[in-house]
Enzyme design. Sequence first.
Site: not given
Length: 299
Positions: A143, A236, A247
Amino acid sequence: MFVQCQRLLATSLSRFSPSLTVRCISSCSPLLARNTGNNRGEKLLPPEERLGYLKAAEKRVAVFAGLSLIVGYFALKSAFSKMSSRKEEQDKKKAELAKASLPRPLVVAGPSGSGKSTLLTRLFSDNPDKFGFSVSHTTRKPRPGEENGKHYHFSTRESMQKGIDAGAFIEWAEYSGNMYGTSKKAVRDVQEQGRVCVLDIEMQGVRNLKKTDLNPVYVLIRPPSIEALEERLRARQTETEESLEKRLTIAREELDYAEGPGVFDYVVMNDKLETAYETFIGVIKKVVNLDKDEGSTPQ
């Protein structure tokens, strides 16, 4: 004639093994004495027959010499084998002593959103010289701002799989289509600096780590409930409904495994951050000396 025969045998044998000279001559002497006569007037055999007996005696000598060489070879081989085994045992003991003197690694695991990264960041900030992260390997692409060898060891799937097959990794897992893993060298590099190596890994990695002889301290960071975890993940604003549900499903499975007997040494409930950090530090102090003037000696 008898004395000449003895001399001939002694000369022949000395070329092979002097230590066998007396033994072989004494063995062959009766044969020569019976068939070649002596100095008391006994009748001697014809020269052709005497020569035949001499040749037979020399063959006997050669057999004794050959056996001596074979026995010597295997004796030397056995001696070298024992020396090699002894050295291997000594090297193994040295490696075990060296390993025992290194700080025990610290495994910190928990579902995504449990807050373990926040707790670890504060732990490292408060104790900059005591802990070190092992640099993990991954097959995902870097990244922006990430450096190879600092944030991750970025690798190809083929290269990483080759290392796993060769036994170079202590744990590995596949998450969201990418492979993640911790190499033995990455842990050793931190330990050799005198720091406690911290492994922030997924639960699949914990399962793999349990099969090794690394002997770390296992700490679970868990949310107070799945509902509280869902609130944190939604806050988030980085998840779709589909990825969020995925998740949460993974989190339920991870917590079911983590709460099994003997899986984790310590469990920290992260409800309120300050309380959780105090509990976390209390756990760390049980296994690591955090005295500013002393090393990070594991207990």
